[in-house]
Design an enzyme around this catalytic site. Structure first.
Site, short mmCIF file in Angstrom:
data_model
loop_
_atom_site.label_atom_id
_atom_site.label_comp_id
_atom_site.label_asym_id
_atom_site.label_seq_id
_atom_site.Cartn_x
_atom_site.Cartn_y
_atom_site.Cartn_z
N LEU A 183 0.82 -1.22 0.00
CA LEU A 183 0.00 0.00 0.00
C LEU A 183 0.85 1.27 0.00
O LEU A 183 0.38 2.32 -0.41
CB LEU A 183 -0.96 0.01 1.20
CG LEU A 183 -2.07 -1.05 1.18
CD1 LEU A 183 -2.93 -0.94 2.42
CD2 LEU A 183 -2.91 -0.93 -0.08
N HIS A 191 5.82 -10.00 5.05
CA HIS A 191 5.85 -8.65 4.47
C HIS A 191 5.58 -7.60 5.55
O HIS A 191 6.30 -6.59 5.66
CB HIS A 191 4.81 -8.56 3.34
CG HIS A 191 4.69 -7.22 2.69
ND1 HIS A 191 5.03 -6.98 1.39
CD2 HIS A 191 4.26 -6.02 3.19
CE1 HIS A 191 4.82 -5.69 1.11
NE2 HIS A 191 4.35 -5.09 2.18
CO CO Z 1 3.71 -3.19 2.64
#
Ligand code: CO
Length: 160
Positions: free
Chosen positions: A88, A129
């Site tokens: 994002l 992640h």
């Molecule tokens: Co990320």
């Protein structure tokens, strides 16, 4: 508190994060707010630095289940997988990233309860992640130097 998504190269994405020691109502509200921001952006994971907070909090939501990772530690990892990943904080950027196939993550949830998640495949990828974010590591760090430089240039142009 007004939180919004932070994009690379915002320095908060590289900043050291603090461990959470107080598990109170404010923390639950914060985790819920992070979840809403993540869902509004169509993400499957979000880490606190991505909303400007240097705290060890991440949220992963896959197949309708929310995993709250507070002070997470990867205690086991096994195998390998390669797949396309986005973030994002890097709109429009995707690339192949190598991750462990299976991980075991120990953490607390938003109530302070100890949790142990055994994750495989996409869930393992998403958790690793997000945990990378809490250690200041970003998606582009996993790319080849050539691809990394191309993306940095493209993003610098877009930010002008
Ligand atoms: Co990320």
């Amino acid at each position: 508190m007004e939180m919004s998504l932070r994009f690379y190269p915002d320095p908060v994405l590289r900043r050291e994060t603090e461990e959470i020691r107080v598990f109170d109502q404010d923390l639950k509200v914060l985790v819920d707010e992070m979840t809403v921001i993540m869902q509004n952006a169509d993400g499957v994971g979000l880490a606190a630095p991505q909303v400007g907070l240097s705290k060890k909090i991440a949220v992963v939501m896959i197949e309708g289940r929310r995993y709250v990772l507070i002070n997470p530690v990867i205690v086991e990892e096994e195998g390998q997988q390669t797949g396309e990943e986005g973030c994002l904080s890097f709109p429009g950027v995707f690339g192949e990233v190598k991750r462990p196939y299976r991980v075991v993550v120990e953490c607390r949830d938003e109530t302070g309860e100890a949790q142990r998640y055994e994750a495989e495949g996409f869930l393992a990828r998403a958790m690793v992640h997000e945990i990378d974010h809490l250690n200041g590591k970003l998606l582009i760090d996993k790319f080849s130097p050539i691809k990394r430089e191309l993306i940095k240039k493209r993003l610098a142009k877009a930010n002008r």
